[in-house]
Every structure is written in structure tokens, then in C-alpha cells.
Design a protein around this motif. Structure first.
Motif, mmCIF file in Angstrom:
data_model
loop_
_atom_site.group_PDB
_atom_site.id
_atom_site.type_symbol
_atom_site.label_atom_id
_atom_site.label_comp_id
_atom_site.label_asym_id
_atom_site.label_seq_id
_atom_site.Cartn_x
_atom_site.Cartn_y
_atom_site.Cartn_z
ATOM 1 N N LEU A 110 0.971 -1.093 -0.124
ATOM 2 C CA LEU A 110 0.095 -0.074 0.121
ATOM 3 C C LEU A 110 0.865 1.146 0.012
ATOM 4 N N SER A 111 0.567 2.082 -0.843
ATOM 5 C CA SER A 111 1.269 3.648 -0.891
ATOM 6 C C SER A 111 0.282 4.559 -1.657
ATOM 7 N N PRO A 112 -0.443 5.074 -0.623
ATOM 8 C CA PRO A 112 -1.508 6.081 -1.158
ATOM 9 C C PRO A 112 -0.884 7.277 -1.932
ATOM 10 N N ILE A 113 0.326 7.764 -1.389
ATOM 11 C CA ILE A 113 1.241 8.659 -2.071
ATOM 12 C C ILE A 113 1.272 8.445 -3.531
ATOM 13 N N ASP A 114 1.651 7.065 -3.899
ATOM 14 C CA ASP A 114 1.805 6.819 -5.330
ATOM 15 C C ASP A 114 0.599 6.055 -6.095
ATOM 16 N N GLY A 115 -0.576 6.510 -5.316
ATOM 17 C CA GLY A 115 -1.826 5.790 -5.939
ATOM 18 C C GLY A 115 -2.107 4.539 -5.733
ATOM 19 N N ILE A 116 -1.476 3.567 -4.884
ATOM 20 C CA ILE A 116 -1.494 2.344 -4.822
ATOM 21 C C ILE A 116 -2.189 1.993 -3.391
ATOM 22 N N GLY A 117 -3.453 1.555 -3.880
ATOM 23 C CA GLY A 117 -4.411 1.256 -2.742
ATOM 24 C C GLY A 117 -4.658 -0.217 -2.885
#
Length: 197
Positions: A110-117
Motif C-alpha cells: 500500500l502506498s496512497p502517495i503513489d496511488g497504490i490502494g
């Protein structure tokens, strides 16, 4: 002035992680000057792998089959599911020979900053697998990074809702390691994950 084909080859090598301009140039010249047959072999293997390798329909690891050999094996414990971030992690665990269950490969974290939800790393697929009742224990083996820990926490909450037992790989002092060489984060984790003897 460099040949456009040589420049194109150098740029092609730069798509690999950790390969900068100088390394890419060395690789390109090595193949062209000293190992053209190796270059042809490399190009054929790469082309074939890119065309034929996909994801396992159950665990999402890389395979040229619809279902990988681990998921197909009748000797594997289907109730134990180990969650990893990449196919390379599966390889490392398999080399140890310690785990005899099955895997679920996130292909990231998960990496919301990179758009990975959650959907981008297949957590919707994992949730449906947990809800079918076939998994009794979920072993989380994500990397001990901020993103890996956030992913582990999210998965833990999903599993608890489904009534699945969750465990996390132990972290801390490596076997044969000496305290004086450890960083404070590793030492902190070792204290937090201590167990009775």
C-alpha cells in the motif's frame, strides 16, 4: 557520435533497477564486442519470458502456467497462506524449505502517495479467498518498511473480520548477528518481538 542502435541498446539496459548510464554502456559494449551469442540468447530468453509469463490465478506469483506449481501441489498445506510483496520473496522462502503452505503475492505494498490502494495489490482477491473458509492461518511476511507495516496492519484487520488467525514473521536480531552492529530500529523491533524461553 554513437550509433543509434547502440544508444538504443544502452537505454534498454537502463530499465533495469540499479543500472545507471555507465553500467548500461558497459553491458551493451560487452555483448557487442565479446559475447554476441550471449546477447542473442539473452534477447530470445527475455522475449519468450515477457510473452509467456503471467500471474498464477490463485496466488498471483509469476508463472507460465494458469496455476503455479506451488498452488497445484497436493503436498502443500492449503490452510496456511503466507502473504509476500513479490515473487522474489516466494523464491527466498522456498529456498529455506521451512514453509509448506501456500502464498499470496501482493506485487507491491500500500502506498496512497503513489496511488497504490488495496485493489492495486489484490486485496479484494485476498478478501474473497479468506471469506471462502479455506484459510485457517494467515502469515504476513511483508517487508519491515513503513509501507510494509501499513500493508500488514490492513491485511490483519481484513483477516480478523473473517475469523482467520494472523501471525507475522519475527523481526529483529539476525542469527549470528552482534548487538554492536545493529541499528536502533532493528534493536527496537527485537525488544518488541521478544519471547519467553
Amino acid at each position: 557520435m554513437q550509433s543509434p542502435l547502440i544508444q538504443e541498446l544502452i537505454e534498454a539496459f537502463r530499465v533495469l533497477p540499479g543500472v545507471g548510464p555507465k553500467s548500461a554502456q558497459r553491458m551493451a559494449y560487452h555483448l557487442l564486442e565479446r559475447n554476441k551469442s550471449g546477447g542473442l540468447l539473452l534477447s530470445q530468453a527475455l522475449s519468450k519470458a515477457v510473452e509467456e509469463v503471467g500471474h498464477c490465478s490463485l496466488c498471483r506469483t509469476l508463472t507460465e502456467e494458469e496455476t503455479c506449481s506451488i498452488c497445484q501441489s497436493a503436498r502443500r498445506a492449503t490452510g496456511e497462506l503466507c502473504i509476500v510483496e513479490s515473487p522474489a520473496d516466494v523464491g527466498v522462502i522456498e529456498q529455506s524449505g521451512i514453509f509448506q503452505g501456500q502464498y499470496f503475492v501482493l506485487m507491491g505494498h500500500l502506498s496512497p502517495i503513489d496511488g497504490i490502494g488495496p485493489k492495486q495489490i489484490g486485496l479484494d482477491l485476498l478478501e474473497s479467498r479468506l471469506s471462502d473458509g479455506s484459510v485457517s492461518e494467515l502469515i504476513i511476511a511483508t517487508n519491515p518498511t513503513v509501507e510494509g507495516e501499513a500493508t500488514a496492519h490492513y491485511i490483519q484487520q481484513m483477516a480478523i473480520k473473517q475469523g482467520v488467525v494472523v501471525s507475522r514473521l519475527a523481526q529483529g536480531i539476525p542469527m549470528g548477528g552482534e548487538l554492536e552492529y545493529l541499528d536502533s530500529g532493528t534493536l527496537s523491533q527485537a525488544f518488541l518481538a521478544r519471547r519467553s524461553m
